[in-house]
Design an enzyme around this catalytic site. Sequence first.
Site, PDB file in Angstrom:
ATOM      1  N   LYS A 269       3.459  15.609 -57.571  1.00 37.55           N
ATOM      2  CA  LYS A 269       4.920  15.696 -57.492  1.00 37.55           C
ATOM      3  C   LYS A 269       5.388  15.897 -56.045  1.00 37.55           C
ATOM      4  O   LYS A 269       6.485  15.468 -55.670  1.00 37.55           O
ATOM      5  CB  LYS A 269       5.417  16.820 -58.411  1.00 37.55           C
ATOM      6  CG  LYS A 269       5.164  16.500 -59.893  1.00 37.55           C
ATOM      7  CD  LYS A 269       5.958  15.290 -60.309  1.00 37.55           C
ATOM      8  CE  LYS A 269       5.502  14.602 -61.543  1.00 37.55           C
ATOM      9  NZ  LYS A 269       6.268  13.401 -61.882  1.00 37.55           N
TER      10      LYS A 269
ATOM     11  N   TYR B 271      -1.433  18.649 -60.477  1.00 37.62           N
ATOM     12  CA  TYR B 271      -0.164  18.080 -60.957  1.00 37.62           C
ATOM     13  C   TYR B 271       0.910  18.284 -59.893  1.00 37.62           C
ATOM     14  O   TYR B 271       1.652  17.357 -59.546  1.00 37.62           O
ATOM     15  CB  TYR B 271       0.252  18.747 -62.277  1.00 37.62           C
ATOM     16  CG  TYR B 271       1.654  18.386 -62.724  1.00 37.62           C
ATOM     17  CD1 TYR B 271       1.905  17.176 -63.375  1.00 37.62           C
ATOM     18  CD2 TYR B 271       2.736  19.242 -62.481  1.00 37.62           C
ATOM     19  CE1 TYR B 271       3.200  16.839 -63.767  1.00 37.62           C
ATOM     20  CE2 TYR B 271       4.019  18.914 -62.874  1.00 37.62           C
ATOM     21  CZ  TYR B 271       4.251  17.715 -63.522  1.00 37.62           C
ATOM     22  OH  TYR B 271       5.526  17.379 -63.906  1.00 37.62           O
TER      23      TYR B 271
HETATM   24  P1  NAP Z   1       7.343  13.457 -71.770  1.00 41.48           P
HETATM   25  O1  NAP Z   1       8.358  13.958 -72.715  1.00 41.48           O
HETATM   26  O2  NAP Z   1       5.903  13.757 -72.023  1.00 41.48           O
HETATM   27  O3  NAP Z   1       7.544  11.879 -71.599  1.00 41.48           O
HETATM   28  C1  NAP Z   1       6.689  11.168 -70.734  1.00 41.48           C
HETATM   29  C2  NAP Z   1       7.016   9.698 -70.819  1.00 41.48           C
HETATM   30  O4  NAP Z   1       6.060   8.991 -70.012  1.00 41.48           O
HETATM   31  C3  NAP Z   1       6.902   9.154 -72.227  1.00 41.48           C
HETATM   32  O5  NAP Z   1       7.921   8.202 -72.453  1.00 41.48           O
HETATM   33  C4  NAP Z   1       5.536   8.476 -72.236  1.00 41.48           C
HETATM   34  O6  NAP Z   1       5.577   7.392 -73.158  1.00 41.48           O
HETATM   35  C5  NAP Z   1       5.444   7.987 -70.802  1.00 41.48           C
HETATM   36  N1  NAP Z   1       4.061   7.779 -70.413  1.00 41.48           N
HETATM   37  C6  NAP Z   1       3.042   8.682 -70.431  1.00 41.48           C
HETATM   38  N2  NAP Z   1       1.894   8.081 -70.099  1.00 41.48           N
HETATM   39  C7  NAP Z   1       2.202   6.778 -69.863  1.00 41.48           C
HETATM   40  C8  NAP Z   1       1.438   5.653 -69.494  1.00 41.48           C
HETATM   41  N3  NAP Z   1       0.098   5.715 -69.305  1.00 41.48           N
HETATM   42  N4  NAP Z   1       2.063   4.462 -69.334  1.00 41.48           N
HETATM   43  C9  NAP Z   1       3.393   4.365 -69.552  1.00 41.48           C
HETATM   44  N5  NAP Z   1       4.171   5.391 -69.902  1.00 41.48           N
HETATM   45  C10 NAP Z   1       3.571   6.588 -70.053  1.00 41.48           C
HETATM   46  O7  NAP Z   1       7.637  13.975 -70.289  1.00 41.48           O
HETATM   47  P2  NAP Z   1       8.995  14.398 -69.556  1.00 41.48           P
HETATM   48  O8  NAP Z   1       9.028  15.868 -69.512  1.00 41.48           O
HETATM   49  O9  NAP Z   1      10.139  13.656 -70.099  1.00 41.48           O
HETATM   50  O10 NAP Z   1       8.643  13.917 -68.087  1.00 41.48           O
HETATM   51  C11 NAP Z   1       9.348  12.910 -67.393  1.00 41.48           C
HETATM   52  C12 NAP Z   1       9.096  13.114 -65.907  1.00 41.48           C
HETATM   53  O11 NAP Z   1       9.655  14.357 -65.481  1.00 41.48           O
HETATM   54  C13 NAP Z   1       7.611  13.174 -65.540  1.00 41.48           C
HETATM   55  O12 NAP Z   1       7.401  12.470 -64.334  1.00 41.48           O
HETATM   56  C14 NAP Z   1       7.356  14.657 -65.342  1.00 41.48           C
HETATM   57  O13 NAP Z   1       6.279  14.895 -64.455  1.00 41.48           O
HETATM   58  C15 NAP Z   1       8.694  15.091 -64.767  1.00 41.48           C
HETATM   59  N6  NAP Z   1       8.958  16.532 -64.923  1.00 41.48           N
HETATM   60  C16 NAP Z   1       9.041  17.096 -66.162  1.00 41.48           C
HETATM   61  C17 NAP Z   1       9.262  18.469 -66.277  1.00 41.48           C
HETATM   62  C18 NAP Z   1       9.342  19.157 -67.603  1.00 41.48           C
HETATM   63  O14 NAP Z   1       9.284  20.409 -67.636  1.00 41.48           O
HETATM   64  N7  NAP Z   1       9.491  18.445 -68.704  1.00 41.48           N
HETATM   65  C19 NAP Z   1       9.403  19.253 -65.110  1.00 41.48           C
HETATM   66  C20 NAP Z   1       9.317  18.647 -63.877  1.00 41.48           C
HETATM   67  C21 NAP Z   1       9.098  17.285 -63.783  1.00 41.48           C
HETATM   68  P3  NAP Z   1       4.360   6.851 -74.050  1.00 41.48           P
HETATM   69  O15 NAP Z   1       3.568   8.015 -74.506  1.00 41.48           O
HETATM   70  O16 NAP Z   1       5.102   6.099 -75.130  1.00 41.48           O
HETATM   71  O17 NAP Z   1       3.618   5.930 -73.124  1.00 41.48           O
END
Ligand code: NAP
Length: 268
Positions: free
Chosen positions: A156, A152
């Site tokens: 990133k 993962y």
């Molecule tokens: P999240 O709450 O799990 O949301 C992920 C989003 O991506 C959802 O809207 C999901 O929608 C969509 N998604 C997942 N699989 C998909 C697919 N196959 N096609 C289209 N859409 C898809 O995650 P988040 O924490 O908000 O993460 C957002 C970004 O921030 C990500 O890139 C993550 O790596 C990054 N990030 C997060 C954190 C953290 O701690 N939360 C830390 C560092 C970086 P559906 O399920 O409706 O498709």
Amino acid sequence: MSPGTALITGASTGIGAIYADRLARRGRDLVLVARDVTRLEALAARLRSETGARVDVLPADLSDRSQLAKVEARIASDETLTLLVNNAGISLEGTLIDTPAVTIEHLIAINVTAPTLLAGAAVRAFAARGAGGIINLSSVLALAPEMFDGTYSATKAFILNLTQGLAKEVADKGIRVQAVLPGATRTEIWARSGKDIDSFPAEWVMDASDLVDAALLGFDRGETVTIPPLADEAKWHAIQEARLAMASELSRRDVAPRYRVSAESAAV
Ligand code: NAP
């Protein structure tokens, strides 16, 4: 003048849904992309009624190349589009050693292939229009892969590297590119990958709203890299300076002295 339309991937929940809220309140129209149509429609209805924004829902599974192509086509053809938020992402329930190849490919399709191809579509469209912005969601793990699952983290790190290279390539075309590096942020990504966010000390975990507000401030300031949890910005600048100082020494005809095979060892 209207700031134009923003296309946000992964807008059905978490960080992407907050970007949708904040960008609509900044006067933007929106295109919301994810798989869960019910959630996208509910968010779109709320934002239309609260902000008056025009909000389109574009359902797509970004791991599917034909559905990804539909999103690329929208970026290419929508003349009002001025901002891409490459936010959709997933994490892994396991590590490279215990995860099937098909699951690793799925991770790379969503975290690497999709944002790269969408960024490509966006820079082509924005270069032709002479303006635009791309926000790519990376992670602090790009800087600290030892803290988490390396696969993962590697996706990133790819996004960080892509952003820094792209920012330089397109700076003279009126296009701004930003990588956002969140630390642990309270969203569904943790439960979706079998992890408990509450197992971390509370002071390690940021709210998604705080994260997005800080990241947008960084975008407004023209930052290429925004690390909302990092208080001492000098630490980031020190890494960049050290990296760039090394850059002029990284391509040479001669191998470095420590790797030269001495006459003595060659005879062994
Ligand atoms: P999240 O709450 O799990 O949301 C992920 C989003 O991506 C959802 O809207 C999901 O929608 C969509 N998604 C997942 N699989 C998909 C697919 N196959 N096609 C289209 N859409 C898809 O995650 P988040 O924490 O908000 O993460 C957002 C970004 O921030 C990500 O890139 C993550 O790596 C990054 N990030 C997060 C954190 C953290 O701690 N939360 C830390 C560092 C970086 P559906 O399920 O409706 O498709």
